[in-house]
Design an enzyme around this catalytic site. Structure first.
Site, PDB file in Angstrom:
ATOM      1  N   SER A 126      -0.891  26.650 -45.779  1.00 41.56           N
ATOM      2  CA  SER A 126      -1.922  27.144 -44.849  1.00 41.56           C
ATOM      3  C   SER A 126      -1.331  27.636 -43.534  1.00 41.56           C
ATOM      4  O   SER A 126      -0.352  27.072 -43.024  1.00 41.56           O
ATOM      5  CB  SER A 126      -2.887  25.989 -44.556  1.00 41.56           C
ATOM      6  OG  SER A 126      -3.679  26.282 -43.436  1.00 41.56           O
ATOM      7  N   GLU A 128      -2.533  27.002 -40.862  1.00 44.92           N
ATOM      8  CA  GLU A 128      -2.659  25.891 -39.915  1.00 44.92           C
ATOM      9  C   GLU A 128      -1.298  25.240 -39.642  1.00 44.92           C
ATOM     10  O   GLU A 128      -1.119  24.578 -38.626  1.00 44.92           O
ATOM     11  CB  GLU A 128      -3.631  24.840 -40.451  1.00 44.92           C
ATOM     12  CG  GLU A 128      -5.088  25.225 -40.316  1.00 44.92           C
ATOM     13  CD  GLU A 128      -5.574  25.280 -38.877  1.00 44.92           C
ATOM     14  OE1 GLU A 128      -5.429  24.277 -38.165  1.00 44.92           O
ATOM     15  OE2 GLU A 128      -6.078  26.326 -38.454  1.00 44.92           O
ATOM     16  N   TYR A 152      -4.329  17.316 -41.123  1.00 44.63           N
ATOM     17  CA  TYR A 152      -4.386  18.251 -42.262  1.00 44.63           C
ATOM     18  C   TYR A 152      -3.137  19.136 -42.286  1.00 44.63           C
ATOM     19  O   TYR A 152      -2.469  19.269 -43.314  1.00 44.63           O
ATOM     20  CB  TYR A 152      -5.651  19.110 -42.139  1.00 44.63           C
ATOM     21  CG  TYR A 152      -5.670  20.330 -43.043  1.00 44.63           C
ATOM     22  CD1 TYR A 152      -6.035  20.228 -44.381  1.00 44.63           C
ATOM     23  CD2 TYR A 152      -5.315  21.595 -42.552  1.00 44.63           C
ATOM     24  CE1 TYR A 152      -6.050  21.352 -45.210  1.00 44.63           C
ATOM     25  CE2 TYR A 152      -5.338  22.713 -43.368  1.00 44.63           C
ATOM     26  CZ  TYR A 152      -5.707  22.586 -44.701  1.00 44.63           C
ATOM     27  OH  TYR A 152      -5.715  23.699 -45.521  1.00 44.63           O
TER      28      TYR A 152
HETATM   29  P1  NAP Z   1     -12.507  23.883 -50.493  1.00 41.08           P
HETATM   30  O1  NAP Z   1     -13.637  24.824 -50.742  1.00 41.08           O
HETATM   31  O2  NAP Z   1     -12.681  22.780 -49.511  1.00 41.08           O
HETATM   32  O3  NAP Z   1     -12.090  23.283 -51.920  1.00 41.08           O
HETATM   33  C1  NAP Z   1     -11.213  22.198 -52.017  1.00 41.08           C
HETATM   34  C2  NAP Z   1     -11.501  21.459 -53.310  1.00 41.08           C
HETATM   35  O4  NAP Z   1     -10.629  20.325 -53.369  1.00 41.08           O
HETATM   36  C3  NAP Z   1     -12.934  20.952 -53.432  1.00 41.08           C
HETATM   37  O5  NAP Z   1     -13.460  21.308 -54.678  1.00 41.08           O
HETATM   38  C4  NAP Z   1     -12.788  19.449 -53.311  1.00 41.08           C
HETATM   39  O6  NAP Z   1     -13.687  18.720 -54.102  1.00 41.08           O
HETATM   40  C5  NAP Z   1     -11.393  19.226 -53.857  1.00 41.08           C
HETATM   41  N1  NAP Z   1     -10.830  17.958 -53.383  1.00 41.08           N
HETATM   42  C6  NAP Z   1     -10.869  17.441 -52.134  1.00 41.08           C
HETATM   43  N2  NAP Z   1     -10.264  16.239 -52.116  1.00 41.08           N
HETATM   44  C7  NAP Z   1      -9.853  15.994 -53.384  1.00 41.08           C
HETATM   45  C8  NAP Z   1      -9.197  14.914 -54.009  1.00 41.08           C
HETATM   46  N3  NAP Z   1      -8.830  13.833 -53.324  1.00 41.08           N
HETATM   47  N4  NAP Z   1      -8.937  14.999 -55.336  1.00 41.08           N
HETATM   48  C9  NAP Z   1      -9.303  16.082 -56.044  1.00 41.08           C
HETATM   49  N5  NAP Z   1      -9.960  17.131 -55.518  1.00 41.08           N
HETATM   50  C10 NAP Z   1     -10.223  17.085 -54.203  1.00 41.08           C
HETATM   51  O7  NAP Z   1     -11.205  24.693 -50.039  1.00 41.08           O
HETATM   52  P2  NAP Z   1     -10.808  26.222 -50.329  1.00 41.08           P
HETATM   53  O8  NAP Z   1     -11.238  27.029 -49.163  1.00 41.08           O
HETATM   54  O9  NAP Z   1     -11.197  26.585 -51.704  1.00 41.08           O
HETATM   55  O10 NAP Z   1      -9.219  26.112 -50.230  1.00 41.08           O
HETATM   56  C11 NAP Z   1      -8.432  25.837 -51.390  1.00 41.08           C
HETATM   57  C12 NAP Z   1      -7.072  25.278 -50.940  1.00 41.08           C
HETATM   58  O11 NAP Z   1      -6.432  26.208 -50.067  1.00 41.08           O
HETATM   59  C13 NAP Z   1      -7.166  23.977 -50.161  1.00 41.08           C
HETATM   60  O12 NAP Z   1      -6.028  23.206 -50.481  1.00 41.08           O
HETATM   61  C14 NAP Z   1      -7.090  24.404 -48.703  1.00 41.08           C
HETATM   62  O13 NAP Z   1      -6.573  23.368 -47.906  1.00 41.08           O
HETATM   63  C15 NAP Z   1      -6.151  25.584 -48.816  1.00 41.08           C
HETATM   64  N6  NAP Z   1      -6.296  26.650 -47.823  1.00 41.08           N
HETATM   65  C16 NAP Z   1      -7.533  27.193 -47.596  1.00 41.08           C
HETATM   66  C17 NAP Z   1      -7.642  28.254 -46.694  1.00 41.08           C
HETATM   67  C18 NAP Z   1      -8.973  28.918 -46.425  1.00 41.08           C
HETATM   68  O14 NAP Z   1      -9.075  29.630 -45.422  1.00 41.08           O
HETATM   69  N7  NAP Z   1      -9.966  28.765 -47.303  1.00 41.08           N
HETATM   70  C19 NAP Z   1      -6.496  28.753 -46.066  1.00 41.08           C
HETATM   71  C20 NAP Z   1      -5.255  28.169 -46.351  1.00 41.08           C
HETATM   72  C21 NAP Z   1      -5.168  27.135 -47.248  1.00 41.08           C
HETATM   73  P3  NAP Z   1     -15.243  18.560 -53.716  1.00 41.08           P
HETATM   74  O15 NAP Z   1     -15.870  19.856 -54.136  1.00 41.08           O
HETATM   75  O16 NAP Z   1     -15.654  17.394 -54.519  1.00 41.08           O
HETATM   76  O17 NAP Z   1     -15.282  18.352 -52.236  1.00 41.08           O
HETATM   77  O1  F7E Z   2     -12.597  26.778 -37.715  1.00 46.68           O
HETATM   78  C1  F7E Z   2     -13.764  26.956 -34.253  1.00 46.68           C
HETATM   79  C2  F7E Z   2     -12.734  25.904 -34.596  1.00 46.68           C
HETATM   80  O2  F7E Z   2     -13.274  25.133 -39.454  1.00 46.68           O
HETATM   81  C3  F7E Z   2     -12.201  28.029 -37.194  1.00 46.68           C
HETATM   82  C4  F7E Z   2      -9.674  25.828 -43.388  1.00 46.68           C
HETATM   83  O3  F7E Z   2     -10.000  26.543 -44.554  1.00 46.68           O
HETATM   84  O4  F7E Z   2      -8.619  27.738 -42.392  1.00 46.68           O
HETATM   85  C5  F7E Z   2      -9.644  26.779 -42.202  1.00 46.68           C
HETATM   86  O5  F7E Z   2      -9.408  26.009 -41.026  1.00 46.68           O
HETATM   87  C6  F7E Z   2     -12.257  27.996 -35.683  1.00 46.68           C
HETATM   88  C7  F7E Z   2     -11.572  26.797 -35.042  1.00 46.68           C
HETATM   89  O6  F7E Z   2     -11.487  26.863 -39.946  1.00 46.68           O
HETATM   90  C8  F7E Z   2     -17.062  25.528 -34.751  1.00 46.68           C
HETATM   91  O7  F7E Z   2     -12.444  25.093 -33.459  1.00 46.68           O
HETATM   92  C9  F7E Z   2     -16.038  26.657 -33.207  1.00 46.68           C
HETATM   93  O8  F7E Z   2     -10.839  27.214 -33.926  1.00 46.68           O
HETATM   94  O9  F7E Z   2     -13.810  27.578 -39.791  1.00 46.68           O
HETATM   95  P1  F7E Z   2     -12.881  26.557 -39.295  1.00 46.68           P
HETATM   96  P2  F7E Z   2      -9.989  26.396 -39.597  1.00 46.68           P
HETATM   97  O10 F7E Z   2      -9.963  25.169 -38.787  1.00 46.68           O
HETATM   98  O11 F7E Z   2      -9.287  27.589 -39.040  1.00 46.68           O
HETATM   99  C10 F7E Z   2      -7.299  27.201 -42.516  1.00 46.68           C
HETATM  100  C11 F7E Z   2      -6.338  28.341 -42.739  1.00 46.68           C
HETATM  101  C12 F7E Z   2      -7.205  26.124 -43.523  1.00 46.68           C
HETATM  102  O12 F7E Z   2      -6.161  25.921 -44.141  1.00 46.68           O
HETATM  103  C13 F7E Z   2      -8.325  25.140 -43.567  1.00 46.68           C
HETATM  104  O13 F7E Z   2      -8.344  24.459 -44.816  1.00 46.68           O
HETATM  105  O14 F7E Z   2     -13.623  27.915 -35.290  1.00 46.68           O
HETATM  106  N1  F7E Z   2     -15.150  26.482 -34.230  1.00 46.68           N
HETATM  107  N2  F7E Z   2     -17.212  26.071 -33.498  1.00 46.68           N
HETATM  108  C14 F7E Z   2     -15.763  25.788 -35.199  1.00 46.68           C
HETATM  109  N3  F7E Z   2     -15.329  25.387 -36.413  1.00 46.68           N
HETATM  110  C15 F7E Z   2     -16.206  24.710 -37.192  1.00 46.68           C
HETATM  111  N4  F7E Z   2     -15.815  24.324 -38.433  1.00 46.68           N
HETATM  112  N5  F7E Z   2     -17.487  24.434 -36.790  1.00 46.68           N
HETATM  113  C16 F7E Z   2     -17.966  24.816 -35.576  1.00 46.68           C
HETATM  114  O15 F7E Z   2     -19.118  24.549 -35.218  1.00 46.68           O
END
Ligand code: NAP
Ligand code: F7E
Length: 327
Positions: A126, A128, A152
């Site tokens: 990620s 992050e 995370y």
């Molecule tokens: P997501 O919608 O939160 O999906 C994550 C899945 O992992 C969910 O189905 C969740 O199950 C499952 N999970 C959580 N804890 C688990 C555990 N202990 N054992 C087995 N399964 C578990 O995330 P996503 O957006 O699809 O992202 C997919 C992956 O890419 C994640 O690893 C995330 O950290 C990473 N990532 C995401 C982004 C982004 O912007 N979306 C960017 C960079 C990396 P439940 O449905 O039961 O909660």
């Molecule tokens: O926050 C700000 C918050 O939670 C984006 C995950 O998929 O992408 C995701 O992480 C920004 C942050 O995503 C709210 O402070 C303001 O600056 O949508 P987010 P994230 O933290 O960037 C990365 C790449 C991953 O890997 C992660 O799994 O938005 N923000 N107000 C807020 N964020 C949330 N959630 N809720 C608010 O009300």
């Protein structure tokens, strides 16, 4: 013969897009889901009738399930997408988040090494992981410094390093995609983009009158999840495993996304948005911009969806969803 792919976290946003993509390529897909008290399969329900789509129970924190399933299916490819993926929540449940991401990944790598050494592995790394490290003008690359700013992100960096270590030490085909934020109509409802598009749709339909948000000034490089699933697959089709930044190369503030969506809805955000201090993070990631030149050059991958199209796609979908379910 059909290739077999295992996807952990199949019920999540990315798991659903990747499942569709791999099934369209003729794969047999073994989707791993964990037990939950409420049903969480909405994003993949439409795939049930496909005989090449099989669901199994698994948990990152249960290594026996990891070993049993890899032994049972002897997959050609494994995509490790499962994680407690909410950055803010990782400050509240750090142990569960960190254990799942770090030890969960270690168990998969060890099981591959012992049982299916030729299996190709994808790790969901990620953006992050860069945390608050200085960002080069053209964006972070695979070589940029990483100073993670949440439990995370620390765990994701541990897993990222582990994947590199196994790739070198054991010559495993283990790749990491350093994916920047990617969104879609299937995005979890507590991530900021979806929270905004859902709220705009409810306000437009007279079902909500306030939207509470935290920090509006952080920048994110937002792409479309459907485009990013293809990049994961492309990484495993290369002769050599490696790590790749996947991003759009454009960055916007949360405030900009908010205004974009409310403009589409014909609403004035000033009338509805209130700032809630509880939604701020103990340690914020202020600025994310990715440079995906390497993915373009080696994988031939480029994002296909613009920021504006993404915002409109998400708002339109939520408007229809709320109209159908709540109105
Ligand atoms: P997501 O919608 O939160 O999906 C994550 C899945 O992992 C969910 O189905 C969740 O199950 C499952 N999970 C959580 N804890 C688990 C555990 N202990 N054992 C087995 N399964 C578990 O995330 P996503 O957006 O699809 O992202 C997919 C992956 O890419 C994640 O690893 C995330 O950290 C990473 N990532 C995401 C982004 C982004 O912007 N979306 C960017 C960079 C990396 P439940 O449905 O039961 O909660
Ligand atoms: O926050 C700000 C918050 O939670 C984006 C995950 O998929 O992408 C995701 O992480 C920004 C942050 O995503 C709210 O402070 C303001 O600056 O949508 P987010 P994230 O933290 O960037 C990365 C790449 C991953 O890997 C992660 O799994 O938005 N923000 N107000 C807020 N964020 C949330 N959630 N809720 C608010 O009300």
């Amino acid at each position: 013969m059909k290739k077999t792919a295992i996807i952990s976290g199949v019920c999540g946003q990315d798991g659903s897009y990747l499942s569709e993509f791999l099934l369209s390529k003729g794969y047999k897909v073994i989707g791993l889901k964990r037990r939950t008290s409420l049903i969480t399969t909405d994003r993949i329900d439409h795939l049930y009738d496909n005989e090449d789509f099989i669901l199994e129970y698994h948990d990152l924190n249960d290594s026996s399930s990891t070993w049993r399933l890899i032994s049972k299916y002897k997959p050609d490819e494994i995509y490790n997408l499962a994680a407690q993926s909410h950055v803010r929540v990782s400050f509240d449940v750090p142990e569960d988040t960190v254990n799942g991401i770090s030890m969960g990944t270690l168990h998969i790598l060890e099981a591959i090494r012992a049982l299916v050494p030729d299996c190709k592995f994808y790790q969901a790394s990620s953006s992050e992981m860069y945390g608050d490290a200085p960002c080069p003008e053209t964006g972070y690359t695979e070589e940029s410094r990483m100073t993670p700013a949440s439990p995370y992100a620390c765990a994701k960096l541990f897993a990222h390093n582990l994947v590199r270590n196994y790739r070198v030490a054991y010559n495993m085909h283990a790749s990491s995609g350093i994916l920047f934020n990617h969104e879609s109509p299937r995005r979890g409802e507590t991530f900021v983009t979806r929270k905004i598009t859902l709220a705009a749709a409810r306000i437009k339909l007279g079902l909500q009158d306030k939207l509470s948000l935290g920090n509006l000034s952080s920048y994110r490089d937002w792409g479309f999840a459907g485009d990013y699933a293809k990049a994961m697959w492309l990484m495993l089709q290369q002769d050599k495993a490696d790590e790749y930044v996947i991003s759009t190369g454009h960055t916007y503030t949360v405030k900009h996304f908010l205004h974009e969506v409310f403009d589409i809805a014909g609403l004035d955000p000033e009338k509805y948005v209130e700032i809630d201090d509880r939604l701020f993070r103990p340690h914020e990631v202020p600025y994310l911009l990715g440079d995906s030149s390497k993915a373009k050059e080696v994988l031939g991958w480029e994002p296909e969806t613009s920021f504006k199209d993404l915002a409109k796609m998400m708002y339109d979908s939520d408007y229809k969803f709320i109209l159908d379910t709540e109105k």
